[in-house]
Structures are given as structure tokens and as C-alpha cells.
Design a protein around this motif. Structure first.
Motif, PDB file in Angstrom:
ATOM      1  N   MET A 168       0.824  -1.207   0.000  1.00 51.42           N
ATOM      2  CA  MET A 168       0.000   0.000   0.000  1.00 51.42           C
ATOM      3  C   MET A 168       0.856   1.255   0.000  1.00 51.42           C
ATOM      4  O   MET A 168       0.524   2.251  -0.656  1.00 51.42           O
ATOM      5  N   VAL A 169       1.969   1.214   0.719  1.00 50.23           N
ATOM      6  CA  VAL A 169       2.871   2.362   0.718  1.00 50.23           C
ATOM      7  C   VAL A 169       3.450   2.577  -0.669  1.00 50.23           C
ATOM      8  O   VAL A 169       3.568   3.707  -1.158  1.00 50.23           O
ATOM      9  N   ALA A 170       3.798   1.480  -1.343  1.00 49.21           N
ATOM     10  CA  ALA A 170       4.383   1.585  -2.678  1.00 49.21           C
ATOM     11  C   ALA A 170       3.377   2.107  -3.701  1.00 49.21           C
ATOM     12  O   ALA A 170       3.746   2.804  -4.643  1.00 49.21           O
ATOM     13  N   LEU A 171       2.103   1.791  -3.511  1.00 51.97           N
ATOM     14  CA  LEU A 171       1.082   2.234  -4.463  1.00 51.97           C
ATOM     15  C   LEU A 171       0.755   3.713  -4.322  1.00 51.97           C
ATOM     16  O   LEU A 171       0.147   4.298  -5.214  1.00 51.97           O
ATOM     17  N   GLY A 172       1.102   4.298  -3.185  1.00 51.79           N
ATOM     18  CA  GLY A 172       0.896   5.731  -3.032  1.00 51.79           C
ATOM     19  C   GLY A 172      -0.349   6.090  -2.243  1.00 51.79           C
ATOM     20  O   GLY A 172      -1.209   5.235  -1.986  1.00 51.79           O
ATOM     21  N   PRO A 173      -0.463   7.355  -1.847  1.00 49.75           N
ATOM     22  CA  PRO A 173      -1.563   7.802  -0.980  1.00 49.75           C
ATOM     23  C   PRO A 173      -2.953   7.576  -1.566  1.00 49.75           C
ATOM     24  O   PRO A 173      -3.884   7.231  -0.832  1.00 49.75           O
ATOM     25  N   GLN A 174      -3.110   7.765  -2.877  1.00 51.87           N
ATOM     26  CA  GLN A 174      -4.442   7.632  -3.476  1.00 51.87           C
ATOM     27  C   GLN A 174      -4.959   6.208  -3.348  1.00 51.87           C
ATOM     28  O   GLN A 174      -6.108   5.979  -2.928  1.00 51.87           O
ATOM     29  N   ALA A 175      -4.120   5.237  -3.700  1.00 51.23           N
ATOM     30  CA  ALA A 175      -4.527   3.837  -3.576  1.00 51.23           C
ATOM     31  C   ALA A 175      -4.716   3.448  -2.114  1.00 51.23           C
ATOM     32  O   ALA A 175      -5.649   2.714  -1.767  1.00 51.23           O
ATOM     33  N   GLN A 176      -3.864   3.958  -1.260  1.00 49.10           N
ATOM     34  CA  GLN A 176      -3.966   3.646   0.156  1.00 49.10           C
ATOM     35  C   GLN A 176      -5.281   4.166   0.736  1.00 49.10           C
ATOM     36  O   GLN A 176      -5.974   3.453   1.452  1.00 49.10           O
TER      37      GLN A 176
END
Length: 230
Positions: free
Chosen positions: A1-9
Motif C-alpha cells: 500500500m505504501v508503494a502504491l501511493g496515498p491515493q490507492a492507500q
């Protein structure tokens, strides 16, 4: 989730939160999945404390009982808090926007496990342990910790209640070795962090209050005359 970025998180957290909106939509899977989702970015920094807490409980009662306690604490506290929020919204004490608030993480289950460790402590330490943790949880709630603080208090109470049943499950001859004492110390520090969070004002009041309550309970226990055995 951290790698996917704030929007995905943010999207994942919104979908798997055990808030009133998701529960009202029938997303009951959030009751389990929310324990495996976090809104924090650096969760791995807290894993040593979680591992110590769960490892000690597993050493004492094995994996099956640990899972049962964790689930009862996580699901039970979530449902009780949700019911309380629903009533508070219905009577106008809480804004309806709270029904969409993020509510994910494993803290409810972990705090319940912390409460059940009462069963494994020597009898003379149980009143101090119980009084200290209950005071910390109550102070954080009073200081405005929000519904999450209430959830932690409920999970702690569930854990303490379950500890009454687990006392008979402690293996005969079980001893508090140095390794178990270390696990308890680190796990308790992790539990304290969950209860007080990162709010410094709450910690500055809750921790001394809990320590004072523990000392008072210990003094009261020490001053109570013990009945002689026939």
C-alpha cells in the motif's frame, strides 16, 4: 500500500474500514479484513512490539486460543463501538460524518490480548496490572481520544473478562522466565502506545495516572490480611 501511493492507500482504507457506512452497506467482510489494513505508512516499525505481545500469548495458551481472543476483541469492540456511534448519531450527539470515518487496524484485537495476559500473572500482581491499564484507558477516553479510544477501552474490558476463563488454561508449572518477562515488557510497551497513541498531552496524564493507580492497588493488596489455610 505504501508503494502504491496515498491515493490507492486511501481507497483501500475507505473500502475496508469497519465504519457505519460500510457496515450499513452490508460489507461484513470488513469485520475481519480491517485488522489487516492500516492507514499508517511505517507500520513495520511497530511489528516488534506486536510480535512480542502475540508470541507471549501463544506460548501461554497456544495458537487456537490466541486467535479466539484476538477475534473476540477485534470484532466485539468494533460492533460495540459501532452500536454506540449509531445511537449517538440518531440522537444528534455525534455528526453523521463520523459514519464515514476510517476505522482500520489491529489495535482492538491486540489490546484484548494484552488484557488476557492478566490470567498468567501471579495473583499479587493482577490488581495492579488491571488498575493501571483501566486507568490509562479511562483517562485517554476522558481527554477526548474519540471513538478509537473508546474501542480500545472496550477491547481491554473484553480481554480482562476473557482472562477469567483463561486462568485455568495456563499450563501447570508455567514459569516467568527471563525471555517471557522480556516479551511481556516489550508487549506491554506496545499496548501502552496503542492506548495513548501519539498524543503527547494524553500520555503525560494517562501514564502517571495509570502508574499511580497500580501503586495504590498494590498497596491495598499488600495491606489486606490473608486468611490462613486450614
Amino acid at each position: 500500500m505504501v508503494a502504491l501511493g496515498p491515493q490507492a492507500q486511501n481507497r483501500v482504507v475507505a473500502l475496508w474500514s469497519t465504519n457505519l457506512h460500510n457496515l450499513a452497506e452490508g460489507r461484513l467482510g470488513t469485520l475481519l479484513a480491517s485488522a489487516f489494513v492500516t492507514g499508517e505508512g511505517q507500520t513495520y516499525l511497530l511489528l516488534p512490539g506486536l510480535i512480542c505481545l502475540l508470541a507471549l500469548a501463544e506460548l501461554l495458551w497456544r495458537g487456537r486460543r490466541l486467535i479466539q481472543v484476538f477475534l473476540i476483541g477485534h470484532v466485539g469492540a468494533t460492533l460495540i463501538v459501532a452500536a454506540g456511534l449509531a445511537v449517538a448519531i440518531a440522537i444528534g450527539r455525534v455528526p453523521i460524518a463520523v459514519s464515514h470515518a476510517d476505522d482500520v487496524g489491529l489495535s482492538y484485537g491486540a489490546v484484548a490480548v494484552l488484557g488476557t495476559l492478566t490470567a498468567a500473572l501471579p495473583g499479587r500482581w493482577r490488581p495492579s496490572w488491571t488498575a493501571g491499564w483501566l486507568t490509562v484507558a479511562a483517562v485517554v477516553v476522558v481527554l477526548g481520544g474519540g471513538f478509537t479510544a473508546v474501542g480500545h477501552a472496550v477491547a481491554l474490558l473484553l480481554g480482562l473478562a476473557l482472562s477469567l476463563r483463561l486462568r485455568t488454561a495456563v499450563p501447570v508449572g508455567a514459569r516467568w522466565t527471563l525471555s517471557r518477562a522480556v516479551l511481556l515488557t516489550v508487549g506491554a510497551a506496545f499496548g501502552l502506545l496503542l492506548l495513548v497513541g501519539v498524543a503527547l498531552p494524553s500520555a503525560l496524564v494517562a501514564v502517571p495516572a495509570g502508574a499511580a493507580a497500580a501503586l495504590v492497588a498494590f498497596a491495598a493488596r499488600s495491606g489486606t490480611p490473608h486468611r490462613s489455610q486450614p
